[in-house]
Write a protein that holds these residues in place. Structure first.
Motif, PDB file in Angstrom:
ATOM      1  N   ILE A 188       0.859  -1.179   0.000  1.00 23.81           N
ATOM      2  CA  ILE A 188       0.000   0.000   0.000  1.00 23.81           C
ATOM      3  C   ILE A 188       0.891   1.223   0.000  1.00 23.81           C
ATOM      4  CG2 ILE A 188      -1.666   1.342   1.322  1.00 23.81           C
ATOM      5  CD1 ILE A 188      -2.905  -1.123   2.266  1.00 23.81           C
TER       6      ILE A 188
ATOM      7  N   LYS B 147      -3.781 -10.987   4.353  1.00 28.10           N
ATOM      8  CA  LYS B 147      -3.629 -10.589   5.744  1.00 28.10           C
ATOM      9  C   LYS B 147      -2.298  -9.916   5.997  1.00 28.10           C
ATOM     10  CE  LYS B 147      -5.606 -14.354   6.489  1.00 28.10           C
ATOM     11  NZ  LYS B 147      -5.544 -15.734   6.916  1.00 28.10           N
ATOM     12  N   GLN B 148      -1.335 -10.232   5.142  1.00 25.84           N
ATOM     13  CA  GLN B 148      -0.029  -9.626   5.342  1.00 25.84           C
ATOM     14  C   GLN B 148       0.270  -8.686   4.182  1.00 25.84           C
ATOM     15  OE1 GLN B 148       3.144 -12.384   5.762  1.00 25.84           O
ATOM     16  NE2 GLN B 148       4.522 -10.823   6.536  1.00 25.84           N
ATOM     17  N   PHE B 149       0.573  -7.477   4.498  1.00 24.91           N
ATOM     18  CA  PHE B 149       0.926  -6.580   3.413  1.00 24.91           C
ATOM     19  C   PHE B 149       1.925  -5.540   3.877  1.00 24.91           C
ATOM     20  CE2 PHE B 149      -1.870  -3.523   5.225  1.00 24.91           C
ATOM     21  CZ  PHE B 149      -2.941  -4.261   5.693  1.00 24.91           C
ATOM     22  N   ASN B 150       2.429  -4.799   2.911  1.00 21.90           N
ATOM     23  CA  ASN B 150       3.511  -3.864   3.192  1.00 21.90           C
ATOM     24  C   ASN B 150       3.030  -2.439   2.980  1.00 21.90           C
ATOM     25  OD1 ASN B 150       5.214  -6.162   3.307  1.00 21.90           O
ATOM     26  ND2 ASN B 150       5.295  -6.129   1.084  1.00 21.90           N
ATOM     27  N   LEU B 151       3.382  -1.595   3.924  1.00 23.06           N
ATOM     28  CA  LEU B 151       3.094  -0.183   3.734  1.00 23.06           C
ATOM     29  C   LEU B 151       4.374   0.478   3.237  1.00 23.06           C
ATOM     30  CD1 LEU B 151       1.208   0.578   7.057  1.00 23.06           C
ATOM     31  CD2 LEU B 151       0.260  -0.143   4.893  1.00 23.06           C
ATOM     32  N   ILE B 152       4.275   1.179   2.126  1.00 20.50           N
ATOM     33  CA  ILE B 152       5.472   1.811   1.580  1.00 20.50           C
ATOM     34  C   ILE B 152       5.705   3.145   2.279  1.00 20.50           C
ATOM     35  CG2 ILE B 152       6.500   2.783  -0.506  1.00 20.50           C
ATOM     36  CD1 ILE B 152       5.126   0.629  -2.068  1.00 20.50           C
TER      37      ILE B 152
END
Lengths: 212, 220
Positions: A168, A192-197
């Motif tokens: 994201i 469920k797992q994601f990355n915030l830039i």
């Protein structure tokens, strides 16, 4: 009185060292530079202390702009053999009863940045070559519960490429309800797992500071 | 050699050249300047970083009881409008709805929320900091991966630190969310989660911030 001879030629400066230096700098920049992606909306990402670099391939990036529009981008890095992008678009076309031609799929494959076009306007979007006309069509991907196209994009992206990682990239001014909606959609689709830039902003705290 | 000598003889009056002929390099320099400027402006020198987040499983059963959390360890952090943070401790019970606890106001600065979290989380933070220092000074030699694993285990075993419930009021923004999650990482908070705001918390924020109330009382 003797005449003073003025030099007719301008004095030459030896520019060789300068050119040498310039060449080195130019070479360095050309080799190290990764072109900054040309996003449809300027996004000013927040800062964090995280030092993990952004993954280069198998990513699905959701771009949240300041004016609460949502864009999506599928990036597969250098690897172009798998051709995920046209496959995803074809799936989306089936879902929304839009038939895409071969050239339109090619056009979508080549499209270099995030896009935020509702499916109803996708054909027009792929047909226009003018960047300004394109920008007008980019009203963001609908995320309402009645017309939740983002959920379908996420679903089909994960069907076509199961290894995809969600990222994201949000502007710090994006309002929370939009972020919440996007997170809810992700959760619903089992991402469920994601990355915030974020940008790196190192912070060091020491114990002495806390004792006070 | 012979040739050169011959030439000199034939040249007669011609002066021997001492310098290599000058090439005018100005256009080349101009072009290079332009290219360098172009590359400097277009290239992203520092690649953006990522912060990993794990969301819990979506709760499908509406009647499922919320997980039990020790009230004494619970710290409610509400992200309010205008980059403000509102904090209250413990849990609001049903009988307190008419008499809601006051909110503590703070901000995202190092002297605000960070100081508070560090005070609550001092024991765990000290443990983590000690290990990091030992590695830095060379007393303890382990790989970066196992250091991360050790830290993770410490967080898992932590039984005293706060359990932070992060809730965002609707006027908060994405930057606030990232800031608070970052703050959790900085302070080494072991347990934190992003949860939905409740109607009474919205009301509490509205009272504290002095904005007209829009919170709708949830029916039980």
């Amino acid at each position: 009185m003797p005449k003073i001879k003025l030099p007719t030629k301008s004095p030459h400066i030896d520019m060789t060292p300068m050119v040498d230096l310039f060449s080195v700098v130019l070479m360095f920049l050309m080799l190290t530079a990764t072109m900054s992606p040309n996003d449809p909306a300027t996004v000013d990402t927040p800062n964090s202390i995280s030092e993990k670099p952004t993954p280069n391939f198998n990513t699905m990036t959701l771009l949240l702009s300041k004016d609460d529009r949502v864009f999506i981008n599928f990036d597969n890095g250098e690897d172009t053999t798998l051709k995920f992008r046209p496959k995803i678009l074809a799936e989306m076309g089936k879902r929304y009863n839009v038939e895409f031609t071969e050239t339109e799929l090619k056009e979508f494959e080549k499209f270099p940045s995030s896009m935020g076009v509702p499916m109803s306007k996708m054909k027009d979007f792929l047909a226009t070559k003018d960047t300004k006309a394109r920008a007008l069509l980019e009203t963001g991907i609908p995320i309402d519960s009645t017309d939740n196209q983002l959920a379908d994009w996420i679903l089909f992206t994960r069907q076509v490429n199961p290894n995809v990682q969600a990222c994201i990239k949000g502007d710090s001014k994006t309002s929370y309800p939009v972020v919440k909606k996007v997170l809810d959609i992700m959760q619903e689709k089992n991402v469920k797992q994601f990355n915030l830039i974020t940008n790196l902003d190192a912070v060091k705290i020491n114990l002495a500071e806390i004792q006070k | 050699m012979a040739e050169i000598i011959q030439e000199e003889k034939a040249g007669g009056k011609k002066k021997a050249k001492k310098h290599a002929p000058h090439i005018d390099m100005t256009p080349m320099v101009d072009l290079m300047c332009l290219l360098i400027t172009f590359f400097m402006l277009t290239s992203a020198l520092n690649k953006p970083k990522i912060m990993e987040i794990v969301l819990p499983e979506k709760q499908t059963d509406p009647n499922a009881a919320p997980p039990k959390i020790a009230a004494a360890r619970t710290l409610n952090v509400i992200l309010g409008p205008d980059n403000k943070i509102y904090i209250y401790h413990g849990v609001v019970k049903e009988e307190d709805y008419s008499n809601l606890p006051p909110l503590e106001e703070t901000d995202y600065s190092p002297t605000g929320i960070r100081k508070m979290l560090l005070e609550r989380n001092r024991a765990l933070f000290k443990k983590i900091d000690d290990v990091s220092n030992q590695v830095l000074t060379g007393k303890l030699v382990i790989s970066q991966d196992s250091l991360q694993a050790v830290k993770r285990q410490m967080k898992k075993d932590d039984g005293t630190g706060p359990i932070v419930l992060i809730k965002a009021y609707k006027k908060a923004n994405y930057g606030n969310v990232v800031d608070i999650l970052d703050e959790m990482n900085i302070c080494g908070v072991a347990h934190y989660m992003l949860v939905d705001i409740t109607w009474y918390e919205e009301k509490m924020v509205e009272t504290a911030a002095g904005i007209p109330s829009t919170a709708v009382v949830a029916k039980k």
